[in-house]
Design a protein around this motif. Structure first.
Motif, PDB file in Angstrom:
ATOM      1  N   ALA A 217       0.832  -1.217   0.000  1.00 34.26           N
ATOM      2  CA  ALA A 217       0.000   0.000   0.000  1.00 34.26           C
ATOM      3  C   ALA A 217       0.858   1.255   0.000  1.00 34.26           C
ATOM      4  CB  ALA A 217      -0.899   0.001   1.238  1.00 34.26           C
ATOM      5  N   THR A 218       0.273   2.336  -0.545  1.00 30.70           N
ATOM      6  CA  THR A 218       0.874   3.671  -0.457  1.00 30.70           C
ATOM      7  C   THR A 218       0.258   4.358   0.757  1.00 30.70           C
ATOM      8  OG1 THR A 218       0.994   3.763  -2.849  1.00 30.70           O
ATOM      9  CG2 THR A 218       1.143   5.868  -1.689  1.00 30.70           C
ATOM     10  N   ALA A 219       1.084   5.000   1.576  1.00 33.30           N
ATOM     11  CA  ALA A 219       0.553   5.631   2.787  1.00 33.30           C
ATOM     12  C   ALA A 219       0.463   7.133   2.630  1.00 33.30           C
ATOM     13  CB  ALA A 219       1.449   5.291   3.978  1.00 33.30           C
ATOM     14  N   VAL A 220      -0.586   7.720   3.219  1.00 37.74           N
ATOM     15  CA  VAL A 220      -0.692   9.184   3.298  1.00 37.74           C
ATOM     16  C   VAL A 220      -1.048   9.561   4.735  1.00 37.74           C
ATOM     17  CG1 VAL A 220      -1.382   9.523   0.879  1.00 37.74           C
ATOM     18  CG2 VAL A 220      -3.149   9.219   2.630  1.00 37.74           C
ATOM     19  N   ALA A 221      -0.845  10.824   5.078  1.00 39.46           N
ATOM     20  CA  ALA A 221      -1.191  11.309   6.417  1.00 39.46           C
ATOM     21  C   ALA A 221      -2.716  11.322   6.564  1.00 39.46           C
ATOM     22  CB  ALA A 221      -0.642  12.718   6.617  1.00 39.46           C
ATOM     23  N   PRO A 222      -3.238  11.198   7.814  1.00 44.00           N
ATOM     24  CA  PRO A 222      -4.698  11.134   8.004  1.00 44.00           C
ATOM     25  C   PRO A 222      -5.474  12.242   7.311  1.00 44.00           C
ATOM     26  CG  PRO A 222      -3.626  10.520  10.033  1.00 44.00           C
ATOM     27  CD  PRO A 222      -2.520  10.926   9.082  1.00 44.00           C
ATOM     28  N   ASP A 223      -4.975  13.475   7.320  1.00 43.50           N
ATOM     29  CA  ASP A 223      -5.772  14.551   6.700  1.00 43.50           C
ATOM     30  C   ASP A 223      -5.578  14.635   5.184  1.00 43.50           C
ATOM     31  OD1 ASP A 223      -3.218  15.437   6.774  1.00 43.50           O
ATOM     32  OD2 ASP A 223      -3.655  17.422   7.617  1.00 43.50           O
ATOM     33  N   GLU A 224      -4.727  13.760   4.627  1.00 40.93           N
ATOM     34  CA  GLU A 224      -4.521  13.769   3.167  1.00 40.93           C
ATOM     35  C   GLU A 224      -5.373  12.737   2.439  1.00 40.93           C
ATOM     36  OE1 GLU A 224      -0.333  13.127   2.740  1.00 40.93           O
ATOM     37  OE2 GLU A 224       0.176  15.152   3.406  1.00 40.93           O
ATOM     38  N   ILE A 225      -6.066  11.890   3.205  1.00 39.43           N
ATOM     39  CA  ILE A 225      -6.779  10.775   2.557  1.00 39.43           C
ATOM     40  C   ILE A 225      -7.947  11.269   1.698  1.00 39.43           C
ATOM     41  CG2 ILE A 225      -8.438  10.247   4.434  1.00 39.43           C
ATOM     42  CD1 ILE A 225      -6.520   7.592   2.436  1.00 39.43           C
ATOM     43  N   TYR A 226      -8.564  12.399   2.092  1.00 41.09           N
ATOM     44  CA  TYR A 226      -9.755  12.856   1.356  1.00 41.09           C
ATOM     45  C   TYR A 226      -9.403  13.299  -0.066  1.00 41.09           C
ATOM     46  CZ  TYR A 226     -11.376  12.820   6.136  1.00 41.09           C
ATOM     47  OH  TYR A 226     -11.662  12.417   7.412  1.00 41.09           O
ATOM     48  N   ALA A 227      -8.267  13.935  -0.214  1.00 35.40           N
ATOM     49  CA  ALA A 227      -7.898  14.458  -1.533  1.00 35.40           C
ATOM     50  C   ALA A 227      -7.101  13.445  -2.358  1.00 35.40           C
ATOM     51  CB  ALA A 227      -7.079  15.742  -1.359  1.00 35.40           C
ATOM     52  N   ALA A 228      -6.811  12.284  -1.791  1.00 37.35           N
ATOM     53  CA  ALA A 228      -6.006  11.294  -2.525  1.00 37.35           C
ATOM     54  C   ALA A 228      -6.747  10.874  -3.792  1.00 37.35           C
ATOM     55  CB  ALA A 228      -5.753  10.076  -1.643  1.00 37.35           C
ATOM     56  N   PRO A 229      -6.092  10.965  -4.966  1.00 38.41           N
ATOM     57  CA  PRO A 229      -6.796  10.574  -6.193  1.00 38.41           C
ATOM     58  C   PRO A 229      -6.970   9.056  -6.249  1.00 38.41           C
ATOM     59  CG  PRO A 229      -4.576  11.438  -6.647  1.00 38.41           C
ATOM     60  CD  PRO A 229      -4.723  11.398  -5.174  1.00 38.41           C
ATOM     61  N   SER A 230      -8.215   8.609  -6.263  1.00 37.97           N
ATOM     62  CA  SER A 230      -8.475   7.170  -6.336  1.00 37.97           C
ATOM     63  C   SER A 230      -9.855   6.946  -6.928  1.00 37.97           C
ATOM     64  CB  SER A 230      -8.361   6.534  -4.951  1.00 37.97           C
ATOM     65  OG  SER A 230      -9.365   7.013  -4.098  1.00 37.97           O
ATOM     66  N   ASP A 231     -10.217   5.680  -7.136  1.00 36.01           N
ATOM     67  CA  ASP A 231     -11.535   5.384  -7.691  1.00 36.01           C
ATOM     68  C   ASP A 231     -12.588   5.322  -6.598  1.00 36.01           C
ATOM     69  OD1 ASP A 231     -10.824   4.805 -10.574  1.00 36.01           O
ATOM     70  OD2 ASP A 231      -9.428   3.489  -9.517  1.00 36.01           O
ATOM     71  N   ILE A 232     -12.193   4.728  -5.462  1.00 30.85           N
ATOM     72  CA  ILE A 232     -13.159   4.475  -4.382  1.00 30.85           C
ATOM     73  C   ILE A 232     -12.548   4.924  -3.059  1.00 30.85           C
ATOM     74  CG2 ILE A 232     -14.453   2.657  -3.147  1.00 30.85           C
ATOM     75  CD1 ILE A 232     -13.702   1.015  -5.930  1.00 30.85           C
ATOM     76  N   PHE A 233     -13.335   5.648  -2.264  1.00 28.94           N
ATOM     77  CA  PHE A 233     -12.914   6.008  -0.914  1.00 28.94           C
ATOM     78  C   PHE A 233     -13.671   5.100   0.055  1.00 28.94           C
ATOM     79  CE2 PHE A 233     -13.698   9.157   2.747  1.00 28.94           C
ATOM     80  CZ  PHE A 233     -12.536   8.768   3.426  1.00 28.94           C
ATOM     81  N   GLU A 245     -16.561  20.166   4.140  1.00 31.92           N
ATOM     82  CA  GLU A 245     -15.123  20.390   3.949  1.00 31.92           C
ATOM     83  C   GLU A 245     -14.445  19.200   3.271  1.00 31.92           C
ATOM     84  OE1 GLU A 245     -11.214  20.779   6.702  1.00 31.92           O
ATOM     85  OE2 GLU A 245     -13.136  21.141   7.670  1.00 31.92           O
ATOM     86  N   THR A 246     -14.767  17.974   3.731  1.00 30.75           N
ATOM     87  CA  THR A 246     -14.102  16.795   3.143  1.00 30.75           C
ATOM     88  C   THR A 246     -14.698  16.440   1.775  1.00 30.75           C
ATOM     89  OG1 THR A 246     -15.594  15.297   4.306  1.00 30.75           O
ATOM     90  CG2 THR A 246     -13.503  15.814   5.393  1.00 30.75           C
ATOM     91  N   ILE A 247     -16.006  16.607   1.625  1.00 32.87           N
ATOM     92  CA  ILE A 247     -16.645  16.246   0.348  1.00 32.87           C
ATOM     93  C   ILE A 247     -16.060  17.106  -0.782  1.00 32.87           C
ATOM     94  CG2 ILE A 247     -18.840  16.296  -0.937  1.00 32.87           C
ATOM     95  CD1 ILE A 247     -20.187  15.457   1.760  1.00 32.87           C
ATOM     96  N   ALA A 248     -15.761  18.365  -0.473  1.00 30.17           N
ATOM     97  CA  ALA A 248     -15.177  19.258  -1.492  1.00 30.17           C
ATOM     98  C   ALA A 248     -13.802  18.758  -1.939  1.00 30.17           C
ATOM     99  CB  ALA A 248     -15.070  20.666  -0.925  1.00 30.17           C
ATOM    100  N   GLN A 249     -13.107  18.040  -1.063  1.00 33.39           N
ATOM    101  CA  GLN A 249     -11.761  17.572  -1.402  1.00 33.39           C
ATOM    102  C   GLN A 249     -11.758  16.254  -2.177  1.00 33.39           C
ATOM    103  OE1 GLN A 249      -8.967  17.438   1.990  1.00 33.39           O
ATOM    104  NE2 GLN A 249     -10.505  18.580   3.125  1.00 33.39           N
ATOM    105  N   LEU A 250     -12.849  15.478  -2.081  1.00 33.82           N
ATOM    106  CA  LEU A 250     -12.829  14.107  -2.612  1.00 33.82           C
ATOM    107  C   LEU A 250     -12.506  14.077  -4.097  1.00 33.82           C
ATOM    108  CD1 LEU A 250     -15.880  12.424  -0.801  1.00 33.82           C
ATOM    109  CD2 LEU A 250     -13.447  12.081  -0.328  1.00 33.82           C
ATOM    110  N   ASN A 251     -11.672  13.103  -4.441  1.00 32.93           N
ATOM    111  CA  ASN A 251     -11.171  12.949  -5.800  1.00 32.93           C
ATOM    112  C   ASN A 251     -11.471  11.516  -6.244  1.00 32.93           C
ATOM    113  OD1 ASN A 251      -9.773  13.690  -8.028  1.00 32.93           O
ATOM    114  ND2 ASN A 251      -7.829  14.081  -6.994  1.00 32.93           N
ATOM    115  N   VAL A 252     -12.720  11.077  -6.028  1.00 28.97           N
ATOM    116  CA  VAL A 252     -13.131   9.685  -6.271  1.00 28.97           C
ATOM    117  C   VAL A 252     -14.486   9.688  -6.970  1.00 28.97           C
ATOM    118  CG1 VAL A 252     -11.956   8.813  -4.194  1.00 28.97           C
ATOM    119  CG2 VAL A 252     -14.353   9.526  -4.039  1.00 28.97           C
TER     120      VAL A 252
END
Ligand code: NAD
Length: 350
Positions: A217-233, A245-252
């Motif tokens: 797995a690739t690791a990110v800091a807890p507050d970076e998970i929302y903006a992480a580019p992926s298919d599924i969160f 705040e988090t929904i605006a960041q989602l990249n899924v």
């Protein structure tokens, strides 16, 4: 022991339970027993106030009504909380006192373990009442529900993926996973086995290290998970994490996870819908855990068969919810709530 009824416009009954001798202060909330005895876990937390505990147990018990109905179980919704710090204030006397309070409800509510509780704690409660599941041993002991919860979420991910991409094949897809605890770790292993790539986070560095080492797995800091580019969160840690705040960041394109009460408020489901993000309602996606616990409450002989059949039915329910939501262009959360309300109304009418 004092048991006092707290008036509620939304719940069948909410009881304040108090035992000065053992230090017990708790709340048992019965949201609905229309489908059967209420069932839901017991949580111990050092709440900052009684009002905060009441809000938590009220919301969680209503969620159990929806979850049990969606899973096709003959169980209503209930939950209990104890206002205490599990690290310093959990004593056998307090747990036994809770067991005595539970016994006075004569089976209208079955408890099981939730945050701050263990199978051994359930065994202490069991000394005073039979209305408890999640025991460490015994004829119908159901054990750790997390692997079954993870199987249900995994199915939900495949079904959501099929709804968006017309295939259940998730190999090469990226899943961002928040929380590598009991549920998150089992889910990570299933996703890895299916060929998905993982972006993970946790507040515990040991769990992140294990996911990097064992699952690539690739690791990110807890507050970076929302903006992480992926298919599924896949949120598998704490509640309330889907907010403006988090929904605006989602990249899924999909959110499918196991955490309870993922939406900070009901309107956040609409917010996700408006962003074109498919949200699989948590009380459907994470129903595997209560299916597992139900084998103990209902004293099911063929536990594995029951779990397989109920997980399959739950997946079919999600499939119908997603299909209907797509055709009506509404949030799956709206359809899921309508679905469980129809199930409950049909039972009440029969
Ligand atoms: P757990 O305590 O075993 O795991 C939670 C994990 O999340 C831990 O590893 C913790 O370090 C991590 N975490 C906490 N805060 C975090 C944050 N801000 N960011 C990233 N990581 C964080 O709990 P669990 O049993 O795996 O349950 C996870 C969620 O699923 C909870 O919301 C729970 O209510 C829900 N749930 C669990 C089950 C079950 O079978 N255990 C069933 C249904 C729903």
């Amino acid at each position: 022991m004092f048991t006092t009824l707290i008036p509620s416009p939304t719940h069948e009954a909410i009881y304040r339970v108090e035992d000065p001798d053992s230090g017990l202060l708790g709340i048992i909330a019965l949201h609905s027993t229309q489908l059967g005895p209420a069932a839901g876990g017991l949580r111990m937390r050092p709440y900052s106030s009684f009002a905060e505990a009441l809000e938590d147990v009220s919301r969680l018990s209503a969620g159990m009504t929806y979850k049990n109905a969606a899973a096709g179980l003959p169980l209503g919704g209930g939950k209990a909380v104890l206002l205490a710090d599990p690290a310093t204030q959990k004593t056998p006397e307090l747990l036994r006192a809770f067991g005595r309070a539970l016994q006075t409800l004569e089976g209208r509510y079955y408890t099981a373990e939730d945050m701050g509780m263990s199978p051994e704690d359930m065994a202490l409660i069991h000394e005073e009442t039979t209305f408890v599941a999640g025991l460490p041993d015994g004829a119908f002991a159901s054990g750790d529900p997390s692997p079954v919860t993870a199987r249900g979420i995994f199915n939900a991910i495949l079904t959501a993926h099929e709804s968006c991409q017309r295939t259940r094949d998730i190999s090469g897809r990226v899943v961002s996973l928040q929380g590598l605890g009991h549920v998150g770790w089992h889910l990570a292993c299933l996703l890895h086995g299916a060929g998905a790539d993982l972006i993970v986070t946790d507040t515990d560095p040991d769990r992140i290290n294990a996911a990097q080492r064992e699952l690539g797995a690739t690791a990110v800091a807890p507050d970076e998970i929302y903006a992480a580019p992926s298919d599924i969160f896949a949120p598998c840690a704490i509640g309330g994490i889907l907010n403006p705040e988090t929904i605006a960041q989602l990249n899924v394109s999909m959110v499918v996870g196991g955490a309870n009460n993922q939406l900070a408020t009901p309107s956040d489901a609409q917010r996700l819908h408006e962003r074109g993000i498919l949200y699989a309602p948590d009380f459907v996606a994470n129903g595997g855990g209560i299916i597992n616990v139900a084998t103990e409450i209902l004293k099911i002989e063929d536990r594995a068969g029951f779990v397989d059949q109920k997980l399959h039915a739950l997946d079919q329910t999600l499939r119908r919810i997603l299909t209907e939501a797509k055709s009506q262009n509404v949030s799956p959360d709206t359809v899921a709530i309508d679905t469980v309300n129809r199930i409950i109304a049909a039972r009440a009418a029969s």
